[in-house]
Enzyme design. Structure first.
Site, PDB file in Angstrom:
ATOM      1  N   SER A  13       3.712  60.440  10.813  1.00 20.46           N
ATOM      2  CA  SER A  13       3.087  61.675  11.290  1.00 20.46           C
ATOM      3  C   SER A  13       2.248  62.283  10.125  1.00 20.46           C
ATOM      4  CB  SER A  13       4.000  62.788  11.520  1.00 20.46           C
ATOM      5  OG  SER A  13       4.800  63.240  10.587  1.00 20.46           O
ATOM      6  N   GLY A  14       2.415  61.779   8.767  1.00 17.71           N
ATOM      7  CA  GLY A  14       1.618  62.212   7.657  1.00 17.71           C
ATOM      8  C   GLY A  14       0.241  61.301   7.715  1.00 17.71           C
ATOM      9  N   ALA A  16      -1.061  59.411   5.220  1.00 23.78           N
ATOM     10  CA  ALA A  16      -0.670  57.567   4.777  1.00 23.78           C
ATOM     11  C   ALA A  16      -0.291  56.912   5.981  1.00 23.78           C
ATOM     12  CB  ALA A  16       0.129  57.836   3.386  1.00 23.78           C
ATOM     13  N   SER A  37       9.202  59.647  13.410  1.00 18.59           N
ATOM     14  CA  SER A  37       9.003  61.107  12.599  1.00 18.59           C
ATOM     15  C   SER A  37       9.938  61.863  13.202  1.00 18.59           C
ATOM     16  CB  SER A  37       7.455  61.543  13.116  1.00 18.59           C
ATOM     17  OG  SER A  37       7.556  62.987  13.104  1.00 18.59           O
ATOM     18  N   ARG A  38      10.850  62.470  12.626  1.00 21.39           N
ATOM     19  CA  ARG A  38      11.650  63.536  12.965  1.00 21.39           C
ATOM     20  C   ARG A  38      11.048  64.597  13.771  1.00 21.39           C
ATOM     21  NH1 ARG A  38      14.305  61.806   8.296  1.00 21.39           N
ATOM     22  NH2 ARG A  38      16.132  60.410   8.729  1.00 21.39           N
ATOM     23  N   CYS A 150      -3.802  56.639  -5.205  1.00 14.94           N
ATOM     24  CA  CYS A 150      -5.187  56.849  -4.832  1.00 14.94           C
ATOM     25  C   CYS A 150      -6.015  57.034  -6.254  1.00 14.94           C
ATOM     26  CB  CYS A 150      -5.676  57.805  -3.772  1.00 14.94           C
ATOM     27  SG  CYS A 150      -4.726  59.603  -4.105  1.00 14.94           S
ATOM     28  N   SER A 182      -7.063  66.121   1.695  1.00 17.61           N
ATOM     29  CA  SER A 182      -5.969  65.319   2.507  1.00 17.61           C
ATOM     30  C   SER A 182      -5.100  64.549   1.415  1.00 17.61           C
ATOM     31  CB  SER A 182      -6.625  64.109   3.201  1.00 17.61           C
ATOM     32  OG  SER A 182      -7.472  63.200   2.419  1.00 17.61           O
ATOM     33  N   ALA A 186      -0.063  66.363   4.603  1.00 18.97           N
ATOM     34  CA  ALA A 186      -0.214  67.312   6.132  1.00 18.97           C
ATOM     35  C   ALA A 186       0.627  68.259   6.063  1.00 18.97           C
ATOM     36  CB  ALA A 186       0.268  66.124   7.009  1.00 18.97           C
TER      37      ALA A 186
END
EC number: 1.2.1.103
Lengths: 346, 346, 346, 346
Positions: A13-14, A16, A37-38, A150, A182, A186
């Site tokens: 869900s993030g 990356a 994703s919890r 990055c 970004s 998130a």
């Protein structure tokens, strides 16, 4: 090539993990099996990543219910992968980690920049740094791939040929990375609240940036690179400028020669230094959504001062795209597979 | 104070002239008499500067019809003021020039950075550089004020106390200015075309930036400052970062002391270096529309590397506001007059 | 005028309270006495509002320690002022509320749009709607001023002269407000997280917008206005377009006449409808930071379709500036006092 | 499928032509043969379109030197294609025109909105409107394809199912399109000068928008659609909102049914109307770079007011992507070929 390989993503869900998911869904040899994703358990992945509406029916699953697969991608916050690796290692023969946990072998650098001892130094030897431009051969047989940071990617790819070929004068190299929102992930916060963040230019990490460790470990000879990070309000992208001096006796021709020698066959590096037009140097707007790293430079003839410029999309070449490229190398697939998007103009 | 002084602006349709006009209209001791523009002759100034609707009925006049006034402001493209000064000198006892024509006394620096001999070296001696922080005393009697370059202002004000107090190690200082699109002026071009420019981050002048000359001339001892200019897509504002090393033996305390000593009484300089909150360092978004120069720094203890950060609005503190401040000094008026706007949040 | 009046602000860490604070600090007849915030208790107000660095030494205090003052400004979340008014009424003879709690007298409209009965209908009669353009006379003696909603202000000021003069055909008026991110307040959330919010254009409230109630209550005759709200990624500003038809027999001349008749003497309304230049209609970028409401229109001759356009800064004319203007009216001060900033170009 | 088809583009330095070029280069069955530009004659196409660096070695050629090909794409300013069609018709059996010249058959609508008689009414009968959602059958055999206008596409695709199924009440439909700066093309002007344009929200065409003609011609029964265009400062993308009333007796269920019936099998239309998450309605940021048209709606139960919302990328679904999709239909190729990019998040 035979059948597709299955890939599952832990922490999808993030940004990356979501970017890896987007690229994997478009990769002809990959089949995404599970995304965990919890927080969003049971929700369609497209609830969080609206670009994937109509592209997949996958729903987020619990990390506890992960099933065996061919490739496992860990996209968890810093420090978690190292601590929980035991849980995941039996699930897949090939593991990619998108966090910073396995990027360094130098334990002193780790401690200096992360402020604590590495929790699992015993594991570090198995991991190859996911940078095909530097480690293509090692990646071909790597079952553990530690994907690059990055900012580190922007700095390393900008400087690598010059450092390797010995073109730079001794002394400090001052790198500035102008990054995007970004990169902070998130999770909402006051610092990322739109009215506070929009339009701002913040020197958010003038010294002590953790990616300095990666840069010093992976550039040959560990040159004295200093990193200053400035946050712009772009959503994606990094512009890197590095300032230093050319070693006496070298000229612009030598700089060109070094880049061409080292990067001549690289599929995702473009040397951008034009004499006409309005796009003469690398610009993150041009590479947005792509796996390119554009590299350019300018030399001040009378002083030997050299400014190296590079631009990447932090989530693609800076994270998930570089990971896919490394995976392509590992699997013996064409290196550009799934990374064909050329970016937009304008 | 008596009656208002009249001021006329030559070249009032550009951004520098327009900003001077806005500030002059709000200044209690100034009365704007004429504003010239050949292109917009006869049009209300608010046609070009829509913020001035309802604030003035002034119309653009022909430069040929300029009448005598108390103060004349030249806001013309580079090179014009020096060539045409004879035309204007009889019109007003006090002249401010917003261009680069009279900022340097060092003819070699002029030639190196502007690529030609200065057209009127005989005039240079009369001009005082419009930077009250450095030249307040001289400005008190100056009838010719050469207003500062925007990038030069950001660099000079960031570094001045450290240079003056001898805190910096010998060797190069690498300054990076992240500038905005209004700096290129009001003339459309492909490079400023919105779809091409929005979202872009361009290293537009990695070496050879002309403001380097001002910086080297006006910083005490002419230190080796190297300037790299990166264009962001902000409309206004400059963020400057300068990287160098502190002289051995000095500490963060000394840096604080230097800034406090030199800037303690400055009305428009704020030292910004906070330990909490989200606005810890200077940010051009915070000073937009104001005459402030916010200055901060961070010191890397183990290496002595110092990062100096400053932020200004290029059209106010970088151009027209600095000019008004200089004029206030010259006239003996309170220095903050007409420059009270504190900026917006968010 | 005598001595300054003291003003205290309850809830000064939000955007509305912070903007009132900024304007009050620059107002020649106001002295800010206390600013409350539970969250930032004891912190300088400039920690939250960095534009106020160097402009005030005020620190946030506890609402429980409020002292008597001349004017009290309530800047709390919706619903709190009505419930807690008893606490504050003894502190100051004049109270301004920036929330929606006291804007309506029509209890049915309140219930329909706020989903519950008003908690204190007994108090509503004392409050005057803080819109000098509509209620200047009543404001002159008002001790309770209910400041207007930002979207409601844009719609009401755009339509008022046409409605009052009976120029619009019967039938629905479709208003669209394009709003900005500061309107949602200072509290971070996923919806306001910069990477999610930047660049987005969201129809966030296509129907059922609460400000519809204010519009219908305060426009003469309660016309059938439908409101659609679209969120842009501007930080400040509202652009309103309203589409409807002119009553048969009326022409563009009549529309001009109505605006001139009703708004001819208004200090903060400008009719913007130009035939040349690039700024021909109202634009929130032009009024940013100012108390102006720019109003324009275009008529489609063959169909009688009328498009009314208005632009305001939601935090100034839409909130705190309109409140200061109302207060100026109440105190008998010049109506533009403290509201002189003309906005920037570019 | 056999060998690739050759395609040449007349006018490839503009945004529409450049976008077609980008998509064609990534299309497995297309081979780009020539791209013309008089201004950039001999320059690499990547000089103008920097995203294409390293993707093609094509250089701009003279339109006079065009050679025969399978498919010719005309991407010229309005009015040119109709006048010069004779020059091009012999070059290729299949011609796509991206301009407005051949989109209408109703000569009265053309005259009303374009202000002159159509120069070649004799040709109009041969052209099919390049909108597969409305004209898929006709496109299968079309040798002349008139590609749709971007704003018209957003409006038509939003409203088509409701109009076709008779769900809307008689009376006006008020459509607002919030457009982006690339829509005005690649030619710089003061209106597109970045400092003037950034941050602005302009009602640039409140009435009389030319795309109204297309909308009225191609929506069944020619409903009374009124179009207001507002320019945002996004580079790409359109958000359309249309306000009208549902016919008495119909409910939200009927709206869903109409969209599902008409668009159930459409590969590029997604119905977006979510009850959770932050991306509940169409948003141009989500579809940037893609060929999707996202469509959503909200119904006000008590009044029957219906707000229809759609979002597209003006250069893809609004221009070149819709053209490629139409071409895929014409050639019998899978309709999504070359249009697979899902867009980015964030």
């Amino acid at each position: 090539m035979g059948e597709k390989k299955t890939v599952s993503i832990v922490g999808g869900s993030g940004y990356a993990g979501g970017e890896f998911l987007r690229l994997a869904l478009g990769h002809p040899y990959l089949e995404v099996k599970q995304v965990t994703s919890r927080r969003y358990l049971g929700d369609p992945v497209s609830l969080v990543h609206p670009n994937l509406r109509g592209r997949t029916n996958l729903k987020f699953t619990d990390p506890a219910s992960l099933e065996p697969c061919d490739i496992l991608v860990l996209a968890m916050p810093h420090g978690v992968a190292a601590k929980e690796l035991e849980k995941y290692r039996g699930l897949a023969p090939i593991i990619l980690d998108l966090s910073a946990d396995f990027r360094l072998k130098n334990l002193d650098l780790y401690k200096k920049y992360y402020g604590e001892d590495h929790p699992r130094p015993d594991l570090l030897g198995q991991w190859v740094y996911g940078n095909p431009e530097l480690y293509r051969e090692a990646l071909k047989t790597a079952d553990r791939i530690a994907c690059c940071g990055c900012n580190a990617t922007a700095v390393i790819l900008g400087l690598y040929p010059l450092v390797r070929e010995g073109l730079l004068a001794a002394g400090p190299i001052f790198a500035t990375v102008m990054i995007s929102t970004s990169a902070a992930g998130a999770e909402p916060s006051l610092a990322s609240h739109h009215p506070e963040r929009a339009g701002s230019l913040r020197a958010y990490k003038p010294t002590g940036h953790r990616h300095t460790a990666e840069i010093r470990e992976h550039l040959p000879g560990s040159p004295e690179v200093h990193l200053t990070a400035v946050a712009t309000d772009r959503v994606r992208g990094i512009l890197m400028t590095a300032q230093t001096f050319l070693r006496a006796g070298f000229t612009e021709k030598d700089v060109w020669a070094a880049y061409r020698k080292v990067y001549g066959a690289e599929p995702f590096i473009r040397i951008v230094k034009l004499k006409k037009g309005i796009h003469r140097y690398p610009d993150p707007a041009v590479v947005e959504g792509t796996n390119y790293c554009d590299v350019g430079f300018e030399l001040e003839e009378d002083t030997g001062r050299l400014v190296v410029i590079s631009a990447i999309d932090n989530l693609v070449k800076g994270t998930a795209g570089h990971a896919i490229q490394s995976l392509n190398v590992r699997m013996g697939w064409p290196e550009t597979l799934g990374l064909e998007f050329p970016g937009l103009h304008p």
